[in-house]
Enzyme design. Structure first.
Site, PDB file in Angstrom:
ATOM      1  N   PRO A  89      -6.976   4.656  -6.468  1.00  0.00           N
ATOM      2  CA  PRO A  89      -6.402   4.176  -7.737  1.00  0.00           C
ATOM      3  C   PRO A  89      -4.940   4.598  -7.887  1.00  0.00           C
ATOM      4  O   PRO A  89      -4.203   4.023  -8.669  1.00  0.00           O
ATOM      5  CB  PRO A  89      -7.273   4.857  -8.799  1.00  0.00           C
ATOM      6  CG  PRO A  89      -8.526   5.262  -8.096  1.00  0.00           C
ATOM      7  CD  PRO A  89      -8.119   5.556  -6.685  1.00  0.00           C
ATOM      8  N   GLU A 116     -14.430  12.849  -5.489  1.00  0.00           N
ATOM      9  CA  GLU A 116     -13.254  12.854  -6.383  1.00  0.00           C
ATOM     10  C   GLU A 116     -12.022  12.280  -5.684  1.00  0.00           C
ATOM     11  O   GLU A 116     -11.030  11.940  -6.318  1.00  0.00           O
ATOM     12  CB  GLU A 116     -12.954  14.291  -6.856  1.00  0.00           C
ATOM     13  CG  GLU A 116     -14.057  14.906  -7.700  1.00  0.00           C
ATOM     14  CD  GLU A 116     -14.466  13.964  -8.846  1.00  0.00           C
ATOM     15  OE1 GLU A 116     -15.671  13.620  -8.920  1.00  0.00           O
ATOM     16  OE2 GLU A 116     -13.567  13.522  -9.601  1.00  0.00           O
ATOM     17  N   ARG A 154      -8.730 -13.729   5.940  1.00  0.00           N
ATOM     18  CA  ARG A 154      -8.701 -15.195   5.733  1.00  0.00           C
ATOM     19  C   ARG A 154      -7.318 -15.774   5.960  1.00  0.00           C
ATOM     20  O   ARG A 154      -7.148 -16.989   6.037  1.00  0.00           O
ATOM     21  CB  ARG A 154      -9.226 -15.581   4.354  1.00  0.00           C
ATOM     22  CG  ARG A 154      -8.402 -15.142   3.178  1.00  0.00           C
ATOM     23  CD  ARG A 154      -9.045 -15.511   1.864  1.00  0.00           C
ATOM     24  NE  ARG A 154      -9.052 -16.942   1.606  1.00  0.00           N
ATOM     25  CZ  ARG A 154      -7.981 -17.635   1.248  1.00  0.00           C
ATOM     26  NH1 ARG A 154      -6.815 -16.996   1.120  1.00  0.00           N
ATOM     27  NH2 ARG A 154      -8.043 -18.926   1.001  1.00  0.00           N
ATOM     28  N   ASP A 169      -3.081 -21.792  -1.176  1.00  0.00           N
ATOM     29  CA  ASP A 169      -3.547 -20.674  -2.001  1.00  0.00           C
ATOM     30  C   ASP A 169      -2.744 -20.582  -3.288  1.00  0.00           C
ATOM     31  O   ASP A 169      -1.518 -20.592  -3.260  1.00  0.00           O
ATOM     32  CB  ASP A 169      -3.328 -19.337  -1.245  1.00  0.00           C
ATOM     33  CG  ASP A 169      -4.581 -18.932  -0.494  1.00  0.00           C
ATOM     34  OD1 ASP A 169      -4.524 -17.953   0.243  1.00  0.00           O
ATOM     35  OD2 ASP A 169      -5.593 -19.639  -0.651  1.00  0.00           O
TER      36      ASP A 169
END
Ligand code: 4FV
Length: 253
Positions: A89, A116, A154, A169
């Site tokens: 994160p 953690e 992809r 896309d």
């Protein structure tokens, strides 16, 4: 594309990479993704990969030694990686542009954290890129790693049958995609827009372009700052901004 994924849950990652477009591309040798069990790089008889945090606090932290051994063993076997990616994160937000950058690299290693997090010395001395898929905390880095691997794989030549769908896309051009419809033409009273049944390809492309712009303007106007719009799209966008379509209520869609 050569990729190695380091995880304590190899079966979970392998299962997801065995299906669909990615699974077929691996079978066809278009992409080479190996899943590595971190415990194979421990030397103690309990295959310990985590330990208590220095300074106290809740939970456990992933030890540096197994992760260093894993990445060094992979480099020895497959050659020095072009990037060592840690899913966290604390990383930079993953985007289509980032997927395109990683897709251009020859060999990547992706580290999946658990607990953690991992000992910071791994990030300092081994990791080249810290990537986050979003501002929320998951139980592990495996799902984020699969998101990245799917988006990067992809983009590899031949992986997605119809290159058009990759070239077209939405985010590749910095806009949201137009709506898609298939048979039946009417479902529970909901009709497919007539233009799509017209066979008039020029009209259909104009409608799709207008829908991409309208949706992007309504839902993600932030994207338009970066979007590489053609002259026609710019004109279309100005027209949409001058007379914004009436608010769509669900049933009128
Ligand atoms: C995450 C994310 C994420 C944090 C602690 C794994 C978890 C646990 N990774 N984008 N959001 N990772 O939540 O990439 O170790």
């Amino acid at each position: 594309m050569i990729a190695d994924v380091v995880t304590i849950f190899p079966a979970m990652v392998e299962a997801a990479l065995a299906e669909g477009v990615i699974g077929r591309a691996r079978q066809r040798g278009l992409i080479d993704i190996k899943v590595r069990d971190l415990r194979d790089y421990t030397v103690d008889r309990h295959s310990v990969v985590d330990d208590v945090p220095y300074g106290g606090g809740p939970g456990m932290v992933m030890k540096p030694e197994p992760l260093f051994r894993a990445v060094e063993a992979i480099a020895a076997e497959r050659g020095r990686p072009s990037a060592v990616v840690l899913m966290t994160p604390q990383g930079q937000r993953f985007t289509h542009a980032e997927a395109e950058r990683l897709a251009g690299l020859e060999r990547i290693v992706v580290i999946c954290g658990r607990y953690e997090g991992i000992d910071e010395r791994v990030a300092e001395a081994l990791v080249t890129d810290e990537i986050s898929i979003g501002d929320y905390v998951l139980t592990g880095g495996e799902l984020p790693a699969l998101v990245v691997l799917d988006a990067v794989a992809r983009l590899q030549p031949g992986v997605v049958g119809d290159e058009q769908s990759v070239a077209g896309d939405s985010f590749a051009r910095g806009m949201l995609d137009h709506p898609h419809y298939t048979r039946p033409a009417v479902f529970r009273g909901l009709a497919v827009p007539d233009v799509l049944l017209s066979g008039h390809h020029g009209e259909i492309e104009r409608w799709r372009r207008r829908e991409r712009l309208r949706r992007t303007l309504e839902r993600r106007p932030d994207l338009l700052d970066e979007a590489a719009l053609t002259l026609d799209e710019q004109r279309e966008l100005e027209a949409l901004m001058e007379n914004p379509p009436e608010e769509k209520t669900h049933e009128s869609d």
